[in-house]
Design a protein around this motif. Structure first.
Motif, PDB file in Angstrom:
ATOM      1  N   ASN A 576       0.826  -1.213   0.000  1.00  0.00           N
ATOM      2  CA  ASN A 576       0.000   0.000   0.000  1.00  0.00           C
ATOM      3  C   ASN A 576       0.857   1.258   0.000  1.00  0.00           C
ATOM      4  O   ASN A 576       0.496   2.273  -0.606  1.00  0.00           O
ATOM      5  CB  ASN A 576      -0.926   0.009   1.227  1.00  0.00           C
ATOM      6  N   ASN A 577       1.987   1.199   0.697  1.00  0.00           N
ATOM      7  CA  ASN A 577       2.891   2.351   0.736  1.00  0.00           C
ATOM      8  C   ASN A 577       3.477   2.689  -0.631  1.00  0.00           C
ATOM      9  O   ASN A 577       3.933   3.818  -0.847  1.00  0.00           O
ATOM     10  CB  ASN A 577       4.051   2.078   1.704  1.00  0.00           C
ATOM     11  N   LEU A 578       3.482   1.710  -1.520  1.00  0.00           N
ATOM     12  CA  LEU A 578       4.164   1.883  -2.811  1.00  0.00           C
ATOM     13  C   LEU A 578       3.210   2.127  -3.972  1.00  0.00           C
ATOM     14  O   LEU A 578       3.652   2.245  -5.115  1.00  0.00           O
ATOM     15  CB  LEU A 578       5.030   0.648  -3.100  1.00  0.00           C
ATOM     16  N   VAL A 579       1.907   2.174  -3.697  1.00  0.00           N
ATOM     17  CA  VAL A 579       0.939   2.450  -4.759  1.00  0.00           C
ATOM     18  C   VAL A 579       0.181   3.729  -4.414  1.00  0.00           C
ATOM     19  O   VAL A 579       0.207   4.211  -3.275  1.00  0.00           O
ATOM     20  CB  VAL A 579      -0.040   1.274  -4.955  1.00  0.00           C
ATOM     21  N   SER A 580      -0.529   4.253  -5.382  1.00  0.00           N
ATOM     22  CA  SER A 580      -1.281   5.489  -5.161  1.00  0.00           C
ATOM     23  C   SER A 580      -2.520   5.204  -4.304  1.00  0.00           C
ATOM     24  O   SER A 580      -2.967   4.054  -4.186  1.00  0.00           O
ATOM     25  CB  SER A 580      -1.713   6.082  -6.497  1.00  0.00           C
ATOM     26  N   VAL A 581      -3.081   6.259  -3.746  1.00  0.00           N
ATOM     27  CA  VAL A 581      -4.312   6.110  -2.971  1.00  0.00           C
ATOM     28  C   VAL A 581      -5.432   5.571  -3.857  1.00  0.00           C
ATOM     29  O   VAL A 581      -6.237   4.747  -3.432  1.00  0.00           O
ATOM     30  CB  VAL A 581      -4.720   7.461  -2.332  1.00  0.00           C
ATOM     31  N   GLY A 582      -5.457   6.004  -5.100  1.00  0.00           N
ATOM     32  CA  GLY A 582      -6.469   5.502  -6.030  1.00  0.00           C
ATOM     33  C   GLY A 582      -6.349   4.011  -6.261  1.00  0.00           C
ATOM     34  O   GLY A 582      -7.351   3.283  -6.272  1.00  0.00           O
ATOM     35  N   GLN A 583      -5.125   3.535  -6.458  1.00  0.00           N
ATOM     36  CA  GLN A 583      -4.919   2.100  -6.644  1.00  0.00           C
ATOM     37  C   GLN A 583      -5.277   1.330  -5.375  1.00  0.00           C
ATOM     38  O   GLN A 583      -5.868   0.247  -5.431  1.00  0.00           O
ATOM     39  CB  GLN A 583      -3.463   1.838  -7.029  1.00  0.00           C
ATOM     40  N   HIS A 584      -4.904   1.895  -4.235  1.00  0.00           N
ATOM     41  CA  HIS A 584      -5.233   1.274  -2.960  1.00  0.00           C
ATOM     42  C   HIS A 584      -6.755   1.170  -2.805  1.00  0.00           C
ATOM     43  O   HIS A 584      -7.286   0.134  -2.398  1.00  0.00           O
ATOM     44  CB  HIS A 584      -4.622   2.122  -1.827  1.00  0.00           C
ATOM     45  N   TRP A 585      -7.463   2.239  -3.129  1.00  0.00           N
ATOM     46  CA  TRP A 585      -8.923   2.258  -3.017  1.00  0.00           C
ATOM     47  C   TRP A 585      -9.554   1.186  -3.908  1.00  0.00           C
ATOM     48  O   TRP A 585     -10.493   0.499  -3.513  1.00  0.00           O
ATOM     49  CB  TRP A 585      -9.431   3.647  -3.397  1.00  0.00           C
ATOM     50  N   GLU A 586      -9.004   1.036  -5.101  1.00  0.00           N
ATOM     51  CA  GLU A 586      -9.527   0.023  -6.020  1.00  0.00           C
ATOM     52  C   GLU A 586      -9.307  -1.390  -5.485  1.00  0.00           C
ATOM     53  O   GLU A 586     -10.144  -2.278  -5.684  1.00  0.00           O
ATOM     54  CB  GLU A 586      -8.874   0.180  -7.395  1.00  0.00           C
ATOM     55  N   MET A 587      -8.207  -1.604  -4.780  1.00  0.00           N
ATOM     56  CA  MET A 587      -7.997  -2.920  -4.160  1.00  0.00           C
ATOM     57  C   MET A 587      -9.030  -3.159  -3.066  1.00  0.00           C
ATOM     58  O   MET A 587      -9.566  -4.272  -2.930  1.00  0.00           O
ATOM     59  CB  MET A 587      -6.574  -3.024  -3.597  1.00  0.00           C
ATOM     60  N   LEU A 588      -9.320  -2.124  -2.289  1.00  0.00           N
ATOM     61  CA  LEU A 588     -10.318  -2.266  -1.226  1.00  0.00           C
ATOM     62  C   LEU A 588     -11.702  -2.568  -1.790  1.00  0.00           C
ATOM     63  O   LEU A 588     -12.540  -3.184  -1.110  1.00  0.00           O
ATOM     64  CB  LEU A 588     -10.358  -1.002  -0.366  1.00  0.00           C
ATOM     65  N   ASP A 589     -11.957  -2.132  -3.029  1.00  0.00           N
ATOM     66  CA  ASP A 589     -13.234  -2.455  -3.676  1.00  0.00           C
ATOM     67  C   ASP A 589     -13.427  -3.962  -3.823  1.00  0.00           C
ATOM     68  O   ASP A 589     -14.567  -4.442  -3.892  1.00  0.00           O
ATOM     69  CB  ASP A 589     -13.297  -1.823  -5.074  1.00  0.00           C
ATOM     70  N   LYS A 590     -12.334  -4.707  -3.881  1.00  0.00           N
ATOM     71  CA  LYS A 590     -12.407  -6.126  -4.196  1.00  0.00           C
ATOM     72  C   LYS A 590     -12.538  -7.019  -2.967  1.00  0.00           C
ATOM     73  O   LYS A 590     -12.890  -8.191  -3.091  1.00  0.00           O
ATOM     74  CB  LYS A 590     -11.158  -6.542  -4.995  1.00  0.00           C
ATOM     75  N   ILE A 591     -12.254  -6.494  -1.782  1.00  0.00           N
ATOM     76  CA  ILE A 591     -12.323  -7.360  -0.611  1.00  0.00           C
ATOM     77  C   ILE A 591     -13.748  -7.397  -0.063  1.00  0.00           C
ATOM     78  O   ILE A 591     -14.511  -6.444  -0.218  1.00  0.00           O
ATOM     79  CB  ILE A 591     -11.326  -6.925   0.489  1.00  0.00           C
ATOM     80  N   ARG A 592     -14.085  -8.509   0.568  1.00  0.00           N
ATOM     81  CA  ARG A 592     -15.425  -8.699   1.118  1.00  0.00           C
ATOM     82  C   ARG A 592     -15.299  -8.967   2.612  1.00  0.00           C
ATOM     83  O   ARG A 592     -14.733  -9.981   3.031  1.00  0.00           O
ATOM     84  CB  ARG A 592     -16.142  -9.837   0.398  1.00  0.00           C
ATOM     85  N   LEU A 593     -15.822  -8.041   3.398  1.00  0.00           N
ATOM     86  CA  LEU A 593     -15.706  -8.103   4.844  1.00  0.00           C
ATOM     87  C   LEU A 593     -17.038  -8.507   5.473  1.00  0.00           C
ATOM     88  O   LEU A 593     -18.099  -8.220   4.914  1.00  0.00           O
ATOM     89  CB  LEU A 593     -15.268  -6.743   5.397  1.00  0.00           C
ATOM     90  N   PRO A 594     -17.007  -9.144   6.638  1.00  0.00           N
ATOM     91  CA  PRO A 594     -18.268  -9.521   7.304  1.00  0.00           C
ATOM     92  C   PRO A 594     -19.052  -8.282   7.719  1.00  0.00           C
ATOM     93  O   PRO A 594     -18.470  -7.228   8.025  1.00  0.00           O
ATOM     94  CB  PRO A 594     -17.800 -10.300   8.538  1.00  0.00           C
ATOM     95  N   GLU A 595     -20.356  -8.402   7.724  1.00  0.00           N
ATOM     96  CA  GLU A 595     -21.173  -7.321   8.244  1.00  0.00           C
ATOM     97  C   GLU A 595     -20.975  -7.235   9.752  1.00  0.00           C
ATOM     98  O   GLU A 595     -20.904  -8.242  10.453  1.00  0.00           O
ATOM     99  CB  GLU A 595     -22.657  -7.563   7.934  1.00  0.00           C
ATOM    100  N   LYS A 596     -20.884  -6.013  10.243  1.00  0.00           N
ATOM    101  CA  LYS A 596     -20.666  -5.816  11.665  1.00  0.00           C
ATOM    102  C   LYS A 596     -21.982  -5.898  12.411  1.00  0.00           C
ATOM    103  O   LYS A 596     -22.956  -5.248  12.040  1.00  0.00           O
ATOM    104  CB  LYS A 596     -20.013  -4.450  11.919  1.00  0.00           C
ATOM    105  N   ARG A 597     -21.980  -6.712  13.458  1.00  0.00           N
ATOM    106  CA  ARG A 597     -23.175  -6.844  14.288  1.00  0.00           C
ATOM    107  C   ARG A 597     -23.082  -5.888  15.469  1.00  0.00           C
ATOM    108  O   ARG A 597     -22.070  -5.856  16.162  1.00  0.00           O
ATOM    109  CB  ARG A 597     -23.314  -8.280  14.801  1.00  0.00           C
ATOM    110  N   ARG A 598     -24.114  -5.116  15.679  1.00  0.00           N
ATOM    111  CA  ARG A 598     -24.141  -4.168  16.777  1.00  0.00           C
ATOM    112  C   ARG A 598     -24.484  -4.889  18.086  1.00  0.00           C
ATOM    113  O   ARG A 598     -25.483  -5.603  18.170  1.00  0.00           O
ATOM    114  CB  ARG A 598     -25.163  -3.063  16.504  1.00  0.00           C
ATOM    115  N   ARG A 599     -23.645  -4.690  19.104  1.00  0.00           N
ATOM    116  CA  ARG A 599     -23.897  -5.269  20.423  1.00  0.00           C
ATOM    117  C   ARG A 599     -24.919  -4.415  21.153  1.00  0.00           C
ATOM    118  O   ARG A 599     -24.824  -3.198  21.194  1.00  0.00           O
ATOM    119  CB  ARG A 599     -22.588  -5.316  21.213  1.00  0.00           C
ATOM    120  N   LYS A 600     -25.904  -5.063  21.732  1.00  0.00           N
ATOM    121  CA  LYS A 600     -26.947  -4.333  22.449  1.00  0.00           C
ATOM    122  C   LYS A 600     -26.423  -3.808  23.778  1.00  0.00           C
ATOM    123  O   LYS A 600     -25.609  -4.432  24.420  1.00  0.00           O
ATOM    124  CB  LYS A 600     -28.158  -5.255  22.690  1.00  0.00           C
TER     125      LYS A 600
END
Length: 600
Positions: A576-600
């Motif tokens: 990430n340090n060696l690529v542009s913010v735009g390239q970094h953002w495009e990589m983040l577009d490809k990852i799939r993260l779990p939905e966050k569950r709100r604790r009551k």
């Protein structure tokens, strides 16, 4: 509290846990040279990589093909940054490489993974696979065994359901209630620890953009603040929580130790919070790469070479990092070949090896005082002088065995993996030499790893073997041979807790014993060490940039530290340090993260 402190805690939590826990031998950060102690033929990637001459010029050079180096290189290649990986040995993968002997497929390191089979995962290595589009096939299972000092054993499913029965049987009255109170107390910390992906981190002003992509998660992390950085022992010893049950405390001490080589007193809350939430959530499973750990290496190599001219080169031993005009400009190989780097040199070697690679430039005065001081700090292991001591080393046994009369699949009575604890009260506790042994029979999970009617075994002590016990020994001496036989006898006894007469079942020509000297020689681990012994509240690991322009470091001696997910994250942050913010953002577009569950 400063933003940096909160983010440090968050990323540490998000990268230390989900993939391998601590059942991982020197953890994928072995760098410019790694080898099997027994064979020059590795199973997957190595068989498809032929020795070739590297180009004379590229944008980024990565020294070493450990998981951190390959993770970095695969992401750079994805961003179309020409990258060359130079591996000293004839097989890529560092401590995660595999090899074959007599039809048995042996694993040099990682043996327990999770967070891969789910499509949405916080695991950094899973996220890298999602970005590159190259990934192994995963086999899921759900049991892990334990042999206690009194000889009793169990192989409960991971998750909360069967562990309650374990607490009742082995902890006695009050154990289940104490553990429930602890889980409740850790809940908010667990939510914060799982909030923000480490894949968003970079070490420049662009981090503002990439982190603010996840505003709610960032807020959840900042809200917990310093508590994520505090030692887990402060919660465990809180009189209001009143966790006094000996089995519960011993169990947590063991989990902390297996997680990152430290007992509870030295483990950070963020790390423990993540592990407890991940290990004891409903429906959790363990994952194993079909074909063994070499399939992970193979997928990363494919990611590197997917977009030319990026490539992994084996038998390419780096002798020197070149420093010219105030920047890292390339490397010189042992055969005299010079490869120039237009953008950066990334070292996946440990800092002791990296310092040696810089020795000529330092002697010539080219590195500068700031880098010299930086490398001196990284290689200072004297705790009383502000340094970070190294963890201990390992002894291993690898063997193929006759499976006649043994179950063909894992079960509660015959797990594929188990830990053996000899004495909870030993001097040094869980860190006591040879007090804990980890055993794995991966052919129970993937039968292709052994010939029909056979099983493949691996047992080792998890960073408790003192290097001093072996230092200076002649590897060809009778003394060394006898000491290896003694180590083998000890490891066989742990295997035979579940596999009757295991040593009599051994297939001739398959038994291989590794020592701290093996780690030092073949994996280029200085003093055979597992990695840095980073204690919460006392030590912090460095980032990946250095004071020398164009020189970056990755691997388990850099943030966030030890473990497959951690070293993958280190490689990702470096990329990430060696690529542009735009390239970094495009990589983040490809990852799939779990939905966050709100604790009551």
């Amino acid at each position: 509290m400063k933003l940096h402190s909160a983010l440090t805690a968050l990323v540490a939590s998000a990268t230390c846990i989900p993939a391998s826990y601590a059942f991982v031998v020197p953890r994928s950060s072995s760098a410019s040279a790694s080898a099997s102690p027994s064979s020059s033929s590795a199973l997957f990637a190595a068989s498809s990589i032929k020795k070739e001459s590297p180009p004379v010029e590229t944008d980024v050079i990565v020294i070493g093909s450990g998981l951190a180096g390959l993770s970095c290189a695969s992401l750079l290649s994805h961003c179309r940054t020409p990258t060359v990986v130079l591996e000293s040995h004839d097989a890529p993968g560092g401590a995660a490489h595999t090899w074959t002997r007599r039809g048995f497929h042996f694993e040099s390191g990682p043996s327990l993974y999770s967070g891969f089979s789910a499509d949405a995962s916080p695991n950094p290595l899973k996220n890298i696979f999602q970005i590159t589009g190259e990934e192994p096939e995963w086999i899921s299972y759900d049991r892990w065994g334990t042999v206690l000092p009194d000889g009793s054993k169990f192989a409960a499913k991971i998750g909360p359901e069967e562990f309650g029965d374990v607490l009742k049987e082995h902890g006695g009255p009050g154990a289940e209630e104490e553990f429930a109170r602890l889980m409740e107390r850790m809940g908010p910390l667990s939510d914060a620890a799982q909030a923000l992906t480490s894949m968003a981190l970079r070490e420049d002003a662009g981090a503002v953009a990439t982190l603010l992509r996840y505003p709610r998660e960032l807020f959840d992390t900042l809200k917990q603040g310093q508590a994520l950085n505090d030692p887990f022992a402060e919660i465990l010893n809180d009189p209001e929580l009143n966790v006094t049950n000996k089995f519960v405390r011993n169990w947590l001490d063991m989990l902390c130790f297996l997680l990152q080589g430290l007992p509870a007193a030295g483990t950070m809350n963020a790390v423990m919070a993540y592990m407890l939430a991940d290990w004891y959530r409903p429906g959790v499973t363990l994952d194993f790469p079909k074909g063994g750990s070499g399939a992970i290496v193979d997928a990363l190599v494919r990611g590197v070479e997917k977009y030319g001219p990026s490539k992994v080169f084996v038998d390419a031993h780096v002798d020197e990092i070149l420093v010219e005009y105030g920047r890292a400009s390339g490397v010189k190989l042992s055969d005299g070949t010079v490869v120039r780097a237009n953008k950066a040199v990334v070292s996946n070697a440990d800092p002791f090896v990296t310092k040696k690679l810089l020795a000529k430039a330092r002697e010539a005065g080219a590195t500068g005082a700031a880098l010299d001081e930086h490398m001196d700090r990284l290689t200072n292991t004297k705790g009383d002088e502000g340094g970070i001591p190294n963890l201990r080393s390992f002894i291993h046994i690898h063997a193929g065995i006759d499976a006649a009369g043994l179950p063909p699949v894992p079960s509660a009575d015959f797990p594929a993996q188990w830990a053996v604890v000899r004495d909870w009260d030993a001097p040094g506790g869980v860190e006591s030499p040879r007090n804990i042994v980890l055993c794995s029979m991966p052919s129970l999970i993937d039968p292709t790893l052994a010939p029909e009617g056979k099983h493949v075994l691996h047992a080792y002590v998890p960073a408790t073997e003192p290097y001093e016990w072996w230092k200076g020994m002649d590897r060809n001496s009778d003394e060394y041979r006898k000491k290896k036989e003694e180590a083998a006898d000890f490891l066989w006894s742990a295997i035979e807790e579940y596999v009757p007469n295991a040593r009599e079942r051994a297939v001739p020509g398959t038994v291989q014993i590794a020592t701290p000297l093996t780690h030092e020689r073949f994996l280029r681990r200085t003093d055979g060490a597992y990695g840095p012994r980073v204690e919460a509240g006392k030590h912090t690991l460095p980032g990946h940039k250095t004071p020398l322009d164009g020189l970056l470091l990755c691997g388990d001696y850099t943030f966030p530290g030890i473990g497959v997910p951690a070293t993958a994250a280190a490689g990702a942050i470096t990329a990430n340090n060696l690529v542009s913010v735009g390239q970094h953002w495009e990589m983040l577009d490809k990852i799939r993260l779990p939905e966050k569950r709100r604790r009551k």
